[in-house]
Write a protein that holds these residues in place. Structure first.
Motif, mmCIF file in Angstrom:
data_model
loop_
_atom_site.group_PDB
_atom_site.id
_atom_site.type_symbol
_atom_site.label_atom_id
_atom_site.label_comp_id
_atom_site.label_asym_id
_atom_site.label_seq_id
_atom_site.Cartn_x
_atom_site.Cartn_y
_atom_site.Cartn_z
ATOM 1 N N ASP A 58 0.858 -1.198 0.000
ATOM 2 C CA ASP A 58 0.000 0.000 0.000
ATOM 3 C C ASP A 58 0.888 1.240 0.000
ATOM 4 N N THR A 62 -4.853 6.652 0.833
ATOM 5 C CA THR A 62 -6.137 6.759 1.544
ATOM 6 C C THR A 62 -6.250 5.698 2.642
ATOM 7 N N TYR A 172 -11.889 7.646 -12.521
ATOM 8 C CA TYR A 172 -12.181 6.409 -11.785
ATOM 9 C C TYR A 172 -12.950 5.434 -12.672
ATOM 10 N N ALA A 202 -19.988 -0.575 -0.646
ATOM 11 C CA ALA A 202 -19.813 -1.299 0.622
ATOM 12 C C ALA A 202 -19.721 -0.290 1.765
#
Ligand SMILES: NC(=O)c1ccc[n+]([C@@H]2O[C@H](COP(=O)([O-])OP(=O)(O)OC[C@H]3O[C@@H](n4cnc5c(N)ncnc54)[C@H](O)[C@@H]3O)[C@@H](O)[C@H]2O)c1
Length: 350
Positions: A58, A62, A172, A202
């Motif tokens: 990562d 974010t 995106y 989600a």
């Protein structure tokens, strides 16, 4: 279904081959790119619970290191600080890769659209290269946003979408669409073993309170007694899938039968208007917050509802947690966050 039963299913569908995570074989290794994020960190947790080795990769753009704090002492867990835009050199055994790396929240992915495109495109190439070298199976976290502002509802996987190529969401939406094509061609041309999940909204414990998505916005505004901001008149719909259901679906897809390489919708088909969500949150958090309406953002989808027949047929998966139960768990989590009691392990409702 809880984590234990989902592991039972995971073993039973994968059979006695190199993709089985249990049994007497070598311990399996899972790489989760974007593993410090909301969904990725829960995937890391699940596979550690199953006794696998987990590598989280990562760039922490974010993601939050706090999401991983309870794994850091686990000898089966390792963290690699890396941007998927750059080539990935990992020589250790990897059996499964989840490509979750990409900001999912519109304010975050719109803050650096070129980096968002690079993450989706270069990230897809770099992770597929890694999968090829490691002979690993790879799952791409795609999105319902590939359908854009859909003209059909519910959205089946065969629907080809209504996407603006040059709007504020395009980095995106089009990035994820192109990534699906990159994945598809790597299977067709190079025989990479892969899965594509189209994830629909989600929510749940572990979300970043500053995330800017509708569930976290409404709950945190209500907890603070601030106005609840509805974009437009609130008649646009969304279908909210609880974290544990979503992770069950992603794991079932990863270990499901090879027929499931087609893009597969993973989401909860129960559809709510945004105004209904606001009313439900206010019923659960009676803090006196008022509802205010602000301008609808450009290209905001008017409706969102997954057709999950394919997932039900091929994986036997469907969501179990309703919005009422899931919101209670999520509100408890955000309340604890607001009070400085960070709950890094998501609560189970089942
Ligand atoms: N949560 C949802 O409702 C949803 C819906 C549709 C699709 N998805 C997809 O699922 C994935 C995970 O979503 P999430 O909600 O956990 O988002 P998130 O923002 O919480 O997590 C994304 C993670 O990716 C990392 N990341 C971003 N760019 C990176 C890069 N270039 N290199 C390395 N790491 C990078 C971030 O630091 C973060 O840890 C994303 O790919 C997203 O597009 C999520």
């Amino acid at each position: 279904m809880n984590s234990v039963t989902s592991f039972t299913r995971l073993k039973s569908v994968s059979g006695p081959n190199r993709h089985s995570t249990g049994g007497r074989g070598k311990r399996k290794s899972i790489l989760v790119s974007g593993g410090a994020g909301f969904l990725g960190s829960r995937l890391c947790g699940r596979y550690l619970e199953y006794g696998c080795r987990v590598i989280c990769l990562d760039n922490l753009s974010t993601g939050r290191i706090g999401n991983l704090s309870h794994f850091m002492e686990d000898p089966n867990f390792s963290f690699v600080l890396h941007d998927v835009v750059d080539p990935i050199k990992i020589d250790s055994q990897i059996d499964y890769i989840f490509n979750m790396a990409c900001p999912a929240s519109p304010p975050k992915y719109q803050s650096d659209p070129i980096q968002t495109m690079k993450t989706n495109l270069y990230g897809a190439f770099n992770l597929l290269d890694l999968a090829g070298r490691a002979k690993a199976r790879i799952l791409q976290a795609s999105t319902s946003e590939v359908y854009g502002d859909p003209e059909v509802s519910p959205q089946p996987e065969g629907y080809q979408g209504n996407v603006n190529t040059v709007g504020p969401r395009s980095c995106y939406d089009e990035g994820k669409r192109a990534a699906e094509t990159i994945f598809h061609e790597h299977r067709e041309c190079l025989g990479i073993d892969l899965r594509i999940a189209r994830i629909f909204n989600a929510y749940g414990p572990g979300m970043d309170p500053e995330d800017g998505r509708v569930v976290s916005n409404f709950i945190n505004q209500a907890l603070a007694g601030k106005p609840i901001t509805i974009y437009g008149d609130g008649s646009q719909t969304r279908s909210f899938c609880y974290l544990e259901d979503m992770v069950d679906g992603l794991i079932a897809l990863m270990h499901g039968p090879a027929t499931s390489f087609e893009p597969m919708n993973i989401g909860n088909p129960n559809e709510f208007t945004v105004a209904e969500l606001a009313a439900l949150v206010l019923e659960k958090i009676p803090s006196g917050s008022k509802i205010v309406h602000v301008d609808l953002p450009t290209d905001d989808p008017k409706q969102r509802r997954p057709d999950i027949c394919r997932a039900q047929k091929h994986l036997g998966w469907f969501p179990r947690v309703n919005l009422d139960q899931g919101l209670d768990q999520t509100i408890d989590y955000f309340r604890a966050e607001a009070e400085g009691r960070h709950q890094s392990v998501p609560l189970m409702v089942r």
